[in-house]
Write an enzyme that holds these catalytic residues in place. Structure first.
Site, short mmCIF file in Angstrom:
data_model
loop_
_atom_site.label_atom_id
_atom_site.label_comp_id
_atom_site.label_asym_id
_atom_site.label_seq_id
_atom_site.Cartn_x
_atom_site.Cartn_y
_atom_site.Cartn_z
N LYS A 1 4.07 7.65 -5.77
CA LYS A 1 4.09 7.86 -4.32
C LYS A 1 5.24 8.79 -3.91
CE LYS A 1 2.07 3.46 -2.76
NZ LYS A 1 2.35 2.24 -1.96
N GLU B 1 -2.52 6.77 2.50
CA GLU B 1 -3.97 6.92 2.45
C GLU B 1 -4.65 6.27 3.65
OE1 GLU B 1 -2.55 6.26 -1.89
OE2 GLU B 1 -2.03 5.56 0.12
N GLU C 1 -1.67 -5.24 -12.04
CA GLU C 1 -0.52 -4.96 -11.17
C GLU C 1 0.48 -6.10 -11.24
OE1 GLU C 1 -0.76 -2.55 -7.35
OE2 GLU C 1 -0.48 -4.57 -6.54
N GLY D 1 0.15 -7.94 -1.40
CA GLY D 1 -1.10 -7.27 -1.08
C GLY D 1 -2.29 -7.77 -1.86
N ARG D 2 -2.11 -7.98 -3.16
CA ARG D 2 -3.24 -8.42 -3.98
C ARG D 2 -3.57 -9.90 -3.80
NH1 ARG D 2 1.14 -6.87 -6.60
NH2 ARG D 2 2.25 -8.18 -8.09
N LYS E 1 0.05 -3.33 6.24
CA LYS E 1 1.14 -4.20 6.69
C LYS E 1 2.18 -3.41 7.48
CE LYS E 1 2.87 -7.41 3.93
NZ LYS E 1 3.68 -8.10 2.89
N HIS F 1 -26.64 -2.52 -20.82
CA HIS F 1 -27.22 -1.21 -21.10
C HIS F 1 -26.17 -0.11 -21.03
CE1 HIS F 1 -31.40 -2.72 -21.01
NE2 HIS F 1 -30.88 -3.61 -20.18
#
Length: 549
Positions: free
Chosen positions: A518, A204, A345, A259-260, A198, A376
């Protein structure tokens, strides 16, 4: 009048008494034995999703009290405030309008702006998908968090509808071991890189974008700088920064898109590239249908609200601290990771809207794996471990392997796949049944265990083979995993998270918890060049020295 926090209501007091009297000792096995209609009574239907809630630790009295709790906490008014665009994200002074991104034209706030971007984005999508003209064969999406998890989850889920001439790749981790295997072997002239940020400043994402840019220029050769405009696109609001990078194709979104919750926005560009404009609109339509169900269905028939109520019942009364998600569809293998961000979050908060410390737990730990793989791995703990962990099974009635067309599958292969799908569904049903029924020591004594040690007595072996049972689960059923069904399923989880957060009276739409790490990272980064450890705590200083030594 301000809505009360859940623990400050009469319904909460009643639920506390009910839990002490009978809820704590609730057993699913007699509940089913005593009520032949239980499965029907505790099942709900919503757009594209059927839910069997009958294998959960509640009865009609508990559900009635939880519905009273929802009303006392004014859940309907708070829902309506969100949908109307009121600034319910009060710590940031923002509206929360991801639902507007999937509403039909003219049906929600900011409709003109939303549909202008959507129309432009989907026109671009169809140009790229014309691979004979565009020359694009690979799409690399660079993002992190909400700019990565949503598209990375949806693209494989809808593989049956995906363009067979385009391969989608996702890069998120700042670790170079993420991007190098993706770029290795790709031809820059056949690759489109999407930078999803954004602000166009995410550490990152921009680190990976710079690596991708260097790779592109080195591999493209002469004319590479000019070709960036064709081979890079950005989903960002910082058009100036993107232009400085060399990107001229940008698609923006708004500060009321968290964001999510952003896969419905321009962040969904890789999804649209994979499945096409028509299917992307179907994804939005499925989510909007669930939005209308959430907005209009009475509480007694409202699936997101009832799931949210059940989450509060488990977290705050039974004390269950986690929930396992087991989608019995390989395409949904990234759903647990997506839901981790969505729920943890959003609701991993320890203060209420007034900043007051909460006296109860909030978000559970969400985790899981696609079935049957999980059986499993961690199902041993679900069945015989010391913790009770509610499980959410997701089953898809009819498989879909090649809706996008192509060469198709031979009949002999289809016959085998049909048999495999029945095995998959049988495993799904068997696991929820086994969690509920368990196995007594007496029953285990009456069985033969061929692999058991001959040196141990029968009772000891039987105790090892005893399953306590009465372990709760929910089963969600989709007819087919179509774009519309996928949209509805994701929206269902979004509104469920809103419901539990509203009852806890927390802000589900900020994420201050990601900021401290951060900030400290930015302070530490120069020390990797200088080696200076002045002012650091002993552990961090020692670790820095070891990493630099």
């Amino acid at each position: 009048m301000q809505a009360p926090r859940c623990d400050q209501t009469a319904a909460w007091t009643a639920l506390t008494a009910q839990f002490a009297q009978s809820g704590r000792r609730f057993d699913l096995r007699p509940a089913f034995a005593d009520d032949a209609t239980r499965a029907e009574a505790f099942s709900l239907s919503a757009p594209e999703v059927f839910a069997d809630l009958s294998k959960n630790h509640w009865d009609a009295e508990t559900r009635g009290l939880l519905l009273a709790l929802a009303r006392e906490c004014q859940i309907e008014q708070r829902r309506d405030a969100m949908l109307a665009g009121e600034p319910i994200n009060h710590t940031e002074g923002r509206a929360v309008l991801h639902t507007a991104l999937r509403a039909p034209r003219g049906a929600a706030p900011f409709s003109d702006e939303v549909h202008e971007v959507l129309d432009r984005l989907l026109a671009y999508v169809e140009q790229v998908r014309d691979t004979a003209t565009s020359g694009i064969r690979h799409v690399v999406n660079i993002g992190i968090g909400g700019s990565d998890l949503g598209p990375q989850m949806v693209v494989p889920a809808l593989d049956a509808f995906a363009h067979r001439g385009l391969q989608l790749h996702f890069v998120s981790n700042v670790d170079g071991h993420d991007i190098v295997p993706v770029l290795r072997g790709l031809d820059p002239r056949e690759t489109l890189v999407i930078v999803a940020s954004k602000t166009f400043t995410t550490q990152e994402t921009m680190a990976n974008a710079e690596v991708a840019r260097a790779w592109f220029l080195a591999g493209y050769g002469e004319g590479g700088e000019a070709a960036i405009a064709k081979h890079f696109a950005a989903t960002t609001t910082n058009v100036a920064a993107a232009a400085k990078f060399g990107i001229t194709t940008t698609f923006g979104f708004w500060d009321w898109v968290g964001g999510r919750y952003s896969l419905w926005s321009a962040i969904g560009l890789p999804i649209a590239l994979a499945i096409g404009a028509e299917n992307f609109r179907a994804l939005l339509a499925g989510a909007h249908a669930m939005d209308r169900h959430f907005a209009e269905a009475p509480l007694e028939a409202n699936l997101p609200i009832q799931l949210g109520l059940l989450d509060v019942w488990y977290r705050n009364f039974h004390g269950y601290t986690s929930r396992s998600v087991a989608p019995y569809h390989q395409g949904l293998r990234r759903l647990p990771a997506y839901l981790q961000q969505l729920e943890m979050e959003s609701n991993g908060k320890c203060v209420d809207l007034d900043g007051q410390p909460l006296p109860f737990g909030t978000s559970p730990v969400v985790w899981g794996e696609a079935g049957t793989n999980g059986q499993h791995a961690y199902f041993q703990m679900l069945h015989q471990g010391t913790d009770v962990i509610p499980v959410e099974f997701i089953a898809v009635k009819t498989p879909c392997y090649d809706a996008a067309g192509g060469t198709g599958l031979p009949d002999s292969v289809r016959a085998g796949l049909a048999d495999q799908h029945h095995k998959l569904l049988a495993n799904c049903l068997a696991q929820s049944q086994a969690l509920m029924l368990g196995k007594s020591t007496e029953d285990a004594m009456g069985e033969t265990a061929p692999t058991a040690s001959k040196s141990l007595d029968a009772l000891t072996i039987a105790r090892h083979r005893t399953f306590p049972g009465n372990r709760p689960s929910t089963t969600l059923v989709l007819d087919r995993l179509t774009p519309a069904a996928m949209g509805a399923l994701i929206a269902l989880y979004e509104h469920r998270v809103f419901t539990s957060g509203a009852l806890w009276r927390i802000n589900s739409f900020d994420q201050w918890g990601v900021e401290l790490g951060k900030a400290l990272c930015n302070q530490l980064l120069p020390r990797f060049a200088s080696g200076d450890t002045t002012g650091l705590d002993g552990s961090t200083a020692a670790l820095l020295q070891r990493l630099l030594g």
